[in-house]
Design a protein around this motif. Structure first.
Motif, PDB file in Angstrom:
ATOM      1  N   ALA A 124       0.708  -1.194   0.064  1.00 20.73           N
ATOM      2  CA  ALA A 124      -0.087  -0.131   0.061  1.00 20.73           C
ATOM      3  C   ALA A 124       0.925   1.145   0.042  1.00 20.73           C
ATOM      4  O   ALA A 124       1.589   1.514   1.026  1.00 20.73           O
ATOM      5  N   ASP A 125       1.150   1.826  -1.035  1.00 15.08           N
ATOM      6  CA  ASP A 125       2.055   2.637  -1.474  1.00 15.08           C
ATOM      7  C   ASP A 125       1.555   4.146  -1.952  1.00 15.08           C
ATOM      8  O   ASP A 125       0.705   4.308  -2.719  1.00 15.08           O
ATOM      9  N   VAL A 126       2.082   5.143  -1.041  1.00 21.66           N
ATOM     10  CA  VAL A 126       1.418   6.674  -1.256  1.00 21.66           C
ATOM     11  C   VAL A 126       2.511   7.249  -2.204  1.00 21.66           C
ATOM     12  O   VAL A 126       3.918   7.466  -1.803  1.00 21.66           O
ATOM     13  N   ASP A 127       2.119   8.317  -3.179  1.00 20.92           N
ATOM     14  CA  ASP A 127       3.370   8.741  -3.942  1.00 20.92           C
ATOM     15  C   ASP A 127       3.561  10.188  -3.175  1.00 20.92           C
ATOM     16  O   ASP A 127       3.024  10.523  -2.245  1.00 20.92           O
ATOM     17  N   PRO A 128       4.638  10.599  -3.866  1.00 16.16           N
ATOM     18  CA  PRO A 128       5.178  11.859  -3.304  1.00 16.16           C
ATOM     19  C   PRO A 128       4.214  13.033  -2.897  1.00 16.16           C
ATOM     20  O   PRO A 128       4.393  13.822  -2.015  1.00 16.16           O
ATOM     21  N   THR A 129       3.134  13.331  -3.857  1.00 13.49           N
ATOM     22  CA  THR A 129       2.199  14.229  -3.660  1.00 13.49           C
ATOM     23  C   THR A 129       1.323  14.105  -2.587  1.00 13.49           C
ATOM     24  O   THR A 129       0.506  14.935  -2.156  1.00 13.49           O
ATOM     25  N   GLY A 130       1.174  12.824  -2.401  1.00 11.93           N
ATOM     26  CA  GLY A 130       0.135  12.131  -1.360  1.00 11.93           C
ATOM     27  C   GLY A 130      -1.321  12.124  -2.077  1.00 11.93           C
ATOM     28  O   GLY A 130      -2.178  12.029  -1.281  1.00 11.93           O
ATOM     29  N   GLU A 131      -1.299  12.345  -3.358  1.00 17.59           N
ATOM     30  CA  GLU A 131      -2.473  12.241  -3.832  1.00 17.59           C
ATOM     31  C   GLU A 131      -3.068  10.737  -4.231  1.00 17.59           C
ATOM     32  O   GLU A 131      -4.158  10.452  -4.210  1.00 17.59           O
TER      33      GLU A 131
ATOM     34  N   VAL B 122       8.643  -2.804 -13.159  1.00 17.78           N
ATOM     35  CA  VAL B 122       7.956  -2.138 -14.054  1.00 17.78           C
ATOM     36  C   VAL B 122       7.880  -0.648 -13.699  1.00 17.78           C
ATOM     37  O   VAL B 122       7.381  -0.211 -12.771  1.00 17.78           O
ATOM     38  N   LYS B 123       8.058   0.114 -14.775  1.00 19.57           N
ATOM     39  CA  LYS B 123       7.855   1.657 -14.669  1.00 19.57           C
ATOM     40  C   LYS B 123       6.914   2.176 -15.214  1.00 19.57           C
ATOM     41  O   LYS B 123       6.457   1.754 -16.515  1.00 19.57           O
ATOM     42  N   TRP B 124       6.221   2.896 -14.331  1.00 19.42           N
ATOM     43  CA  TRP B 124       4.841   3.455 -15.393  1.00 19.42           C
ATOM     44  C   TRP B 124       4.608   4.902 -14.816  1.00 19.42           C
ATOM     45  O   TRP B 124       5.177   5.462 -13.542  1.00 19.42           O
ATOM     46  N   ARG B 125       3.607   5.591 -15.499  1.00 19.93           N
ATOM     47  CA  ARG B 125       3.625   7.021 -15.011  1.00 19.93           C
ATOM     48  C   ARG B 125       2.333   7.223 -14.273  1.00 19.93           C
ATOM     49  O   ARG B 125       1.181   6.412 -14.520  1.00 19.93           O
ATOM     50  N   LEU B 126       2.392   7.869 -13.348  1.00 14.10           N
ATOM     51  CA  LEU B 126       1.232   8.089 -12.444  1.00 14.10           C
ATOM     52  C   LEU B 126       0.125   8.997 -13.098  1.00 14.10           C
ATOM     53  O   LEU B 126      -1.136   8.601 -12.831  1.00 14.10           O
TER      54      LEU B 126
END
Ligand code: RUQ
Ligand code: CUA
Length: 660
Positions: A329-336, A414-418
């Motif tokens: 369960a991971d949260v991105d740097p912006t918190g969105e 795997v690299k993907w775009r948010l």
């Protein structure tokens, strides 16, 4: 059952795919890889990489990009190398309400944060088996505190922290009845519960204390991460086994299409706790602290815990459906964005915090799970990453809008775009990657230069070492559009999660030695003149000093079989990198490694008569081999008087050379 078979089927396919990869493994390392990881002799690495030790129970520290092992930090397991868990001073660190537990299974690490950024003060570590959370002080690289978690089992979704390290969390992977009650296993639904514990961290001292526990339905809380920025007040836990199976989970806990991400508003929970909404429950859990001045640990057994029930606390917990047995369960740097990685799912759902908030406001619920509102999947969803690979586990971020997910089954990153959820790149791992880590990759400002994959299987990657092979890490350069594999390096124990931070954050804050004038150890020997041996009944206390290159006293007589001898050794040095070691022949308590200015104690019980040499175990000077002494142990009831000293025991005039 079907799903189970499909999983096994896909495993076979992957096994074949992997054997092809094995042949091509060498060719994936391109020309400049060696130069990118070469750290010349005498030069420092750019990052500290802290790696969990899994079933070793301890934490290891590597340099990046070199992959050089710098240190093992003993945390939950005894460590003969420096006497951790064996010395009288450190034994209390491993105490629990069930007595000493000298081993654990250490999975996750988290560096303390201020405003969502690493602040280089503490490193938190979880113990999965006997639920505990440890705090490591990054000025000494030593375990400073261990707190046991009551009403818990399999403390897996831990020790993740909120943005300002207000709290460290601990969630149960295995549900258990609260208060250790005796109930039939088949009464799981009725009696078993999971709990999410919130541990308060003192802003100045880092001291942890149990603040409150939220009681959740019987199910398996797996991983978690705190919100940040707009989602600051929230914590997100993944859970599986909402089927509530208690046997053959492999099949029975994989029935439903979706489990949940549990969204906990910890700010609300804190308010409820402060306004008396919780109830205090009797509990018994150890709270162990190491005092850096006394150079001694203390263990206290705590007696109660504050428990919050979502039934009494509206708006505190929500469930978000998440396919299928989610792990990370991971949260991105912006918190969105909140990424839920379903181990058995063929896609990766990405949830939007803005949408979650709106869904709660508009009451877009699809029902309840044990009175906890379940938000509609679509209402919370930002979108899905389609066909990302097989067996998604964990996601980290580079701070440039990209996410990187580990794929256990298809053995790749795997690299993907948010923003548009497009897959941009994939890189094979060798093999079966678990966690992955970008320095700061779970904070507000990742240093998106490197990525480390922690792999479960290494097969043909290293020289074979019998049936047990090492686990390993792989370093990738992620600064360009395509990931580039740079390096393999073996790890100690089984690495799960890791953390890394720029070396500059902590390297200049290191304690070099302990000021001996501030040493408050009860058994300090402040100078050789104070050296002493005192008998009380059958307890003998030896007040000993160590300095290059002798021990005082180094001859001791008048000790009898059955005596408990406590060697309290004070290292008188006041210089960096001059520890002395101490060991006694046949001692079961291994050795000590005493830092300059420190006092440490080893207990030795004399079992048989004889002469017991003792010596310094750390090569400290040109005359290190001379740094030794003798203990004479005489039969019980004999009348050999207590004598001790260095260069003071007069030769026995009656002795004839070679004949006595
Ligand atoms: S786990 S390999 Cu113990 Cu963090 Cu996912
Ligand atoms: Cu002290 Cu070797």
């Amino acid at each position: 059952m079907n799903k189970f078979l499909i999983t096994l089927g896909s495993l076979a396919v992957i096994a074949t795919a992997q054997s092809c990869k094995m042949k091509n493994a060498d060719s994936v390392v391109s020309g400049d890889a060696a130069a990118k990881v070469y750290v010349a002799p005498g030069k420092y690495d750019e990052f500290y990489n802290f790696v969990s030790g899994g079933f070793s129970g301890n934490v290891t520290v590597y340099g990046l990009p070199s992959g050089r092992l710098l240190k093992t930090i003993p945390v939950f397991s005894v460590y003969p190398e420096n006497g951790y868990g064996y010395s009288e001073e450190t034994k209390p660190m491993l105490n629990t309400s069930n007595g000493p537990v000298a081993w654990d299974d250490q999975h996750h690490l988290e560096l303390s944060q201020t405003d969502g950024k690493q602040d280089g003060r503490w490193l938190f570590a979880n113990a999965n088996n006997t639920p505990r959370v440890a705090r490591i002080d990054l000025t000494t690289f030593r375990t400073a505190q261990i707190l046991q978690i009551p009403n818990s089992a399999g403390n897996h979704s831990s020790p993740f922290t909120t943005e300002n390290t207000e709290y460290v969390v601990a969630g149960t992977r295995f549900s258990v009845p609260l208060g250790d009650t005796d109930v039939p296993i088949s009464s799981f639904k009725k009696n078993f519960r999971s709990t999410a514990s919130f541990i308060k961290v003192d802003k100045t001292t880092g001291k942890m204390s149990m603040a409150f526990q939220i009681v959740l339905p019987g199910m398996n809380l797996d991983l978690s991460h705190a919100g940040k920025g707009p989602s600051h007040d929230w914590f997100f836990f993944s859970c599986y086994n909402t089927e509530q199976a208690y046997t053959m989970l492999e099949v029975n806990a994989s029935q439903k299409d979706k489990d949940f991400i549990v969204a906990v508003n910890w700010k609300k929970a804190e308010e409820y706790a402060n306004s008396g909404k919780g109830h205090k429950m009797p509990a018994s859990y150890a709270h162990n602290t190491y005092d850096e001045t006394a150079h001694t640990a203390k263990s206290v057994i705590e007696k109660e815990v504050l428990v919050l029930d979502p039934k009494d606390c509206p708006d505190m917990v929500y469930m978000i459906p998440c396919p299928k047995s989610p792990h990370g369960a991971d949260v991105d740097p912006t918190g969105e964005y909140i990424v839920g990685s379903g181990k058995l799912a063929a896609l990766i759902p990405v949830f939007s915090f803005e949408k979650i908030t709106k869904a709660i406001q508009d009451k877009q619920f699809e029902g309840n799970f044990y009175d906890i509102p379940v938000i509609k999947y679509e209402a919370a969803l930002h979108g899905e990453v389609k066909k990302p690979g097989l067996g998604p586990l964990h996601t980290e971020f580079d701070g440039r809008g990209n996410a990187y997910t580990s794929m256990f089954l298809s053995s790749e990153v795997v690299k993907w775009r948010l923003s548009d959820l497009q897959v941009l790149d994939r890189a094979p791992t060798y093999y079966s990657v678990g966690h992955l880590m970008i320095p700061g990759g779970d904070t507000k400002n990742p240093a998106g230069k490197y990525l480390v994959a922690y792999n479960k299987i290494t097969k043909d990657r290293y020289l074979p070492t019998g049936p047990e092979l090492c686990q390993s890490a792989q370093l990738y350069d992620i600064s360009g559009d395509k990931m580039q594999l740079l390096l393999d390096f073996p790890t100690a124990g089984e690495p799960h999660y890791g953390q890394a931070c720029p070396a500059a954050l902590i390297k200049d804050k290191q304690v070099k030695f302990y000021d001996i004038t501030k040493n408050k150890n009860e058994f300090l020997t402040l100078g050789e003149k104070k050296a002493n041996v005192i008998r009380k009944g059958n307890r003998v206390d030896v007040y000993m000093t160590a300095i290059r290159s002798h021990l005082v006293p180094d001859n001791i007589e008048g000790v009898y079989v059955g005596d408990d001898v406590y060697f309290h050794v004070t290292n008188l040095e006041q210089d960096w990198d001059i520890p002395h070691g101490f060991a006694v022949k046949n001692s079961s308590a291994v050795d000590l490694l005493i830092m300059p200015g420190e006092t440490q104690t080893i207990k030795f019980t004399a079992q048989k008569q004889g002469i017991y040499p003792f010596y310094c175990t750390d090569f400290c000077s040109a005359l290190h081999q001379e740094m030794s002494g003798y203990l004479r142990v005489s039969p019980t009831g004999s009348n050999v008087p207590l004598k001790f000293g260095t260069n003071v025991i007069a030769p026995d005039p009656t002795a004839v050379a070679g004949t006595k």
